[in-house]
Write a protein that holds these residues in place. Structure first.
Motif, PDB file in Angstrom:
ATOM      1  N   LYS A  23       1.966   6.792  -6.867  1.00  0.00           N
ATOM      2  CA  LYS A  23       0.998   7.834  -7.216  1.00  0.00           C
ATOM      3  C   LYS A  23       1.617   9.220  -7.074  1.00  0.00           C
ATOM      4  O   LYS A  23       1.430  10.092  -7.920  1.00  0.00           O
ATOM      5  N   GLU A  24       2.350   9.408  -5.994  1.00  0.00           N
ATOM      6  CA  GLU A  24       3.001  10.686  -5.752  1.00  0.00           C
ATOM      7  C   GLU A  24       4.037  10.987  -6.837  1.00  0.00           C
ATOM      8  O   GLU A  24       4.072  12.093  -7.381  1.00  0.00           O
ATOM      9  N   ARG A  52       1.859   1.391 -14.709  1.00  0.00           N
ATOM     10  CA  ARG A  52       1.097   1.856 -15.880  1.00  0.00           C
ATOM     11  C   ARG A  52      -0.399   1.929 -15.559  1.00  0.00           C
ATOM     12  O   ARG A  52      -1.089   2.850 -15.988  1.00  0.00           O
ATOM     13  N   GLU A  53      -0.895   0.973 -14.806  1.00  0.00           N
ATOM     14  CA  GLU A  53      -2.302   0.990 -14.413  1.00  0.00           C
ATOM     15  C   GLU A  53      -2.608   2.208 -13.542  1.00  0.00           C
ATOM     16  O   GLU A  53      -3.612   2.895 -13.733  1.00  0.00           O
ATOM     17  N   LEU A  54      -1.716   2.489 -12.594  1.00  0.00           N
ATOM     18  CA  LEU A  54      -1.900   3.676 -11.753  1.00  0.00           C
ATOM     19  C   LEU A  54      -1.855   4.945 -12.588  1.00  0.00           C
ATOM     20  O   LEU A  54      -2.660   5.861 -12.385  1.00  0.00           O
ATOM     21  N   ALA A  55      -0.912   4.993 -13.521  1.00  0.00           N
ATOM     22  CA  ALA A  55      -0.774   6.183 -14.366  1.00  0.00           C
ATOM     23  C   ALA A  55      -2.037   6.399 -15.191  1.00  0.00           C
ATOM     24  O   ALA A  55      -2.498   7.547 -15.317  1.00  0.00           O
ATOM     25  N   SER A  56      -2.621   5.338 -15.696  1.00  0.00           N
ATOM     26  CA  SER A  56      -3.838   5.487 -16.507  1.00  0.00           C
ATOM     27  C   SER A  56      -5.004   5.951 -15.630  1.00  0.00           C
ATOM     28  O   SER A  56      -5.841   6.728 -16.084  1.00  0.00           O
ATOM     29  N   LYS A  57      -5.067   5.504 -14.395  1.00  0.00           N
ATOM     30  CA  LYS A  57      -6.136   5.931 -13.497  1.00  0.00           C
ATOM     31  C   LYS A  57      -5.963   7.396 -13.107  1.00  0.00           C
ATOM     32  O   LYS A  57      -6.942   8.126 -12.983  1.00  0.00           O
ATOM     33  N   LEU A  58      -4.702   7.826 -12.928  1.00  0.00           N
ATOM     34  CA  LEU A  58      -4.452   9.206 -12.542  1.00  0.00           C
ATOM     35  C   LEU A  58      -4.752  10.173 -13.682  1.00  0.00           C
ATOM     36  O   LEU A  58      -5.146  11.311 -13.434  1.00  0.00           O
ATOM     37  N   SER A  59      -4.543   9.726 -14.905  1.00  0.00           N
ATOM     38  CA  SER A  59      -4.762  10.609 -16.049  1.00  0.00           C
ATOM     39  C   SER A  59      -6.206  10.594 -16.519  1.00  0.00           C
ATOM     40  O   SER A  59      -6.592  11.399 -17.357  1.00  0.00           O
ATOM     41  N   ALA A  60      -7.006   9.699 -15.978  1.00  0.00           N
ATOM     42  CA  ALA A  60      -8.412   9.584 -16.414  1.00  0.00           C
ATOM     43  C   ALA A  60      -9.281  10.637 -15.765  1.00  0.00           C
ATOM     44  O   ALA A  60      -9.023  11.256 -14.827  1.00  0.00           O
ATOM     45  N   ALA A 107       0.835  -1.205   0.000  1.00  0.00           N
ATOM     46  CA  ALA A 107       0.000   0.000   0.000  1.00  0.00           C
ATOM     47  C   ALA A 107       0.869   1.254   0.000  1.00  0.00           C
ATOM     48  O   ALA A 107       0.579   2.221  -0.708  1.00  0.00           O
ATOM     49  N   ARG A 108       1.942   1.221   0.755  1.00  0.00           N
ATOM     50  CA  ARG A 108       2.863   2.375   0.798  1.00  0.00           C
ATOM     51  C   ARG A 108       3.535   2.557  -0.557  1.00  0.00           C
ATOM     52  O   ARG A 108       3.689   3.689  -1.032  1.00  0.00           O
ATOM     53  N   ASN A 109       3.922   1.476  -1.200  1.00  0.00           N
ATOM     54  CA  ASN A 109       4.547   1.561  -2.517  1.00  0.00           C
ATOM     55  C   ASN A 109       3.586   2.144  -3.546  1.00  0.00           C
ATOM     56  O   ASN A 109       3.994   2.935  -4.399  1.00  0.00           O
ATOM     57  N   VAL A 110       2.322   1.784  -3.450  1.00  0.00           N
ATOM     58  CA  VAL A 110       1.312   2.337  -4.356  1.00  0.00           C
ATOM     59  C   VAL A 110       1.176   3.843  -4.133  1.00  0.00           C
ATOM     60  O   VAL A 110       1.132   4.626  -5.091  1.00  0.00           O
ATOM     61  N   GLU A 111       1.133   4.256  -2.878  1.00  0.00           N
ATOM     62  CA  GLU A 111       1.029   5.685  -2.579  1.00  0.00           C
ATOM     63  C   GLU A 111       2.250   6.450  -3.083  1.00  0.00           C
ATOM     64  O   GLU A 111       2.123   7.553  -3.627  1.00  0.00           O
ATOM     65  N   GLY A 129       5.153  14.061 -12.134  1.00  0.00           N
ATOM     66  CA  GLY A 129       5.718  14.011 -13.467  1.00  0.00           C
ATOM     67  C   GLY A 129       6.859  13.036 -13.683  1.00  0.00           C
ATOM     68  O   GLY A 129       7.507  13.070 -14.732  1.00  0.00           O
ATOM     69  N   GLU A 130       7.112  12.167 -12.733  1.00  0.00           N
ATOM     70  CA  GLU A 130       8.177  11.174 -12.919  1.00  0.00           C
ATOM     71  C   GLU A 130       7.780  10.196 -14.026  1.00  0.00           C
ATOM     72  O   GLU A 130       6.601   9.915 -14.232  1.00  0.00           O
ATOM     73  N   SER A 131       8.774   9.662 -14.695  1.00  0.00           N
ATOM     74  CA  SER A 131       8.524   8.698 -15.767  1.00  0.00           C
ATOM     75  C   SER A 131       8.064   7.361 -15.187  1.00  0.00           C
ATOM     76  O   SER A 131       8.282   7.069 -13.999  1.00  0.00           O
ATOM     77  N   ILE A 132       7.449   6.570 -16.043  1.00  0.00           N
ATOM     78  CA  ILE A 132       7.024   5.222 -15.652  1.00  0.00           C
ATOM     79  C   ILE A 132       8.240   4.425 -15.174  1.00  0.00           C
ATOM     80  O   ILE A 132       8.197   3.789 -14.118  1.00  0.00           O
ATOM     81  N   GLU A 133       9.311   4.469 -15.935  1.00  0.00           N
ATOM     82  CA  GLU A 133      10.504   3.674 -15.626  1.00  0.00           C
ATOM     83  C   GLU A 133      11.095   4.049 -14.265  1.00  0.00           C
ATOM     84  O   GLU A 133      11.444   3.182 -13.467  1.00  0.00           O
ATOM     85  N   ARG A 134      11.209   5.347 -14.020  1.00  0.00           N
ATOM     86  CA  ARG A 134      11.762   5.794 -12.733  1.00  0.00           C
ATOM     87  C   ARG A 134      10.819   5.436 -11.589  1.00  0.00           C
ATOM     88  O   ARG A 134      11.262   5.027 -10.512  1.00  0.00           O
ATOM     89  N   THR A 135       9.535   5.572 -11.811  1.00  0.00           N
ATOM     90  CA  THR A 135       8.561   5.236 -10.776  1.00  0.00           C
ATOM     91  C   THR A 135       8.626   3.750 -10.447  1.00  0.00           C
ATOM     92  O   THR A 135       8.544   3.369  -9.276  1.00  0.00           O
ATOM     93  N   VAL A 136       8.810   2.913 -11.455  1.00  0.00           N
ATOM     94  CA  VAL A 136       8.964   1.470 -11.221  1.00  0.00           C
ATOM     95  C   VAL A 136      10.180   1.223 -10.329  1.00  0.00           C
ATOM     96  O   VAL A 136      10.093   0.482  -9.337  1.00  0.00           O
TER      97      VAL A 136
END
Length: 65
Positions: free
Chosen positions: A33-34, A57-65, A26-30, A39-46
């Motif tokens: 999201k942060e 990628r799933e989180l990014a799509s939910k945040l941009s929706a 849960a902490r990693n998900v938060e 504006g961090e890239s997908i790769e860096r966030t991973v």
């Protein structure tokens, strides 16, 4: 009697480990999201969040929706 105590201790340890894993996830998900919202890239966030690329990628799509 000893078997009962050992079984209880093993179950308790398993429950505590499961709870710790769930809290860490849960902490990693938060964190992810942060990072994504800043504006961090997908790769860096991973790399920073320890989540899989698919999860990020799933989180990014939910945040941009």
């Amino acid at each position: 009697m000893t078997d009962v105590i050992e079984e209880y201790a093993a179950k308790k340890a398993e429950a505590v480990a499961k709870e710790a894993t769930e809290k860490a996830q849960a902490r990693n998900v938060e964190l992810a999201k942060e990072f994504l919202s800043e504006g961090e890239s997908i790769e860096r966030t991973v790399r920073l969040s320890k989540l899989s690329e698919a999860e990020v990628r799933e989180l990014a799509s939910k945040l941009s929706a």
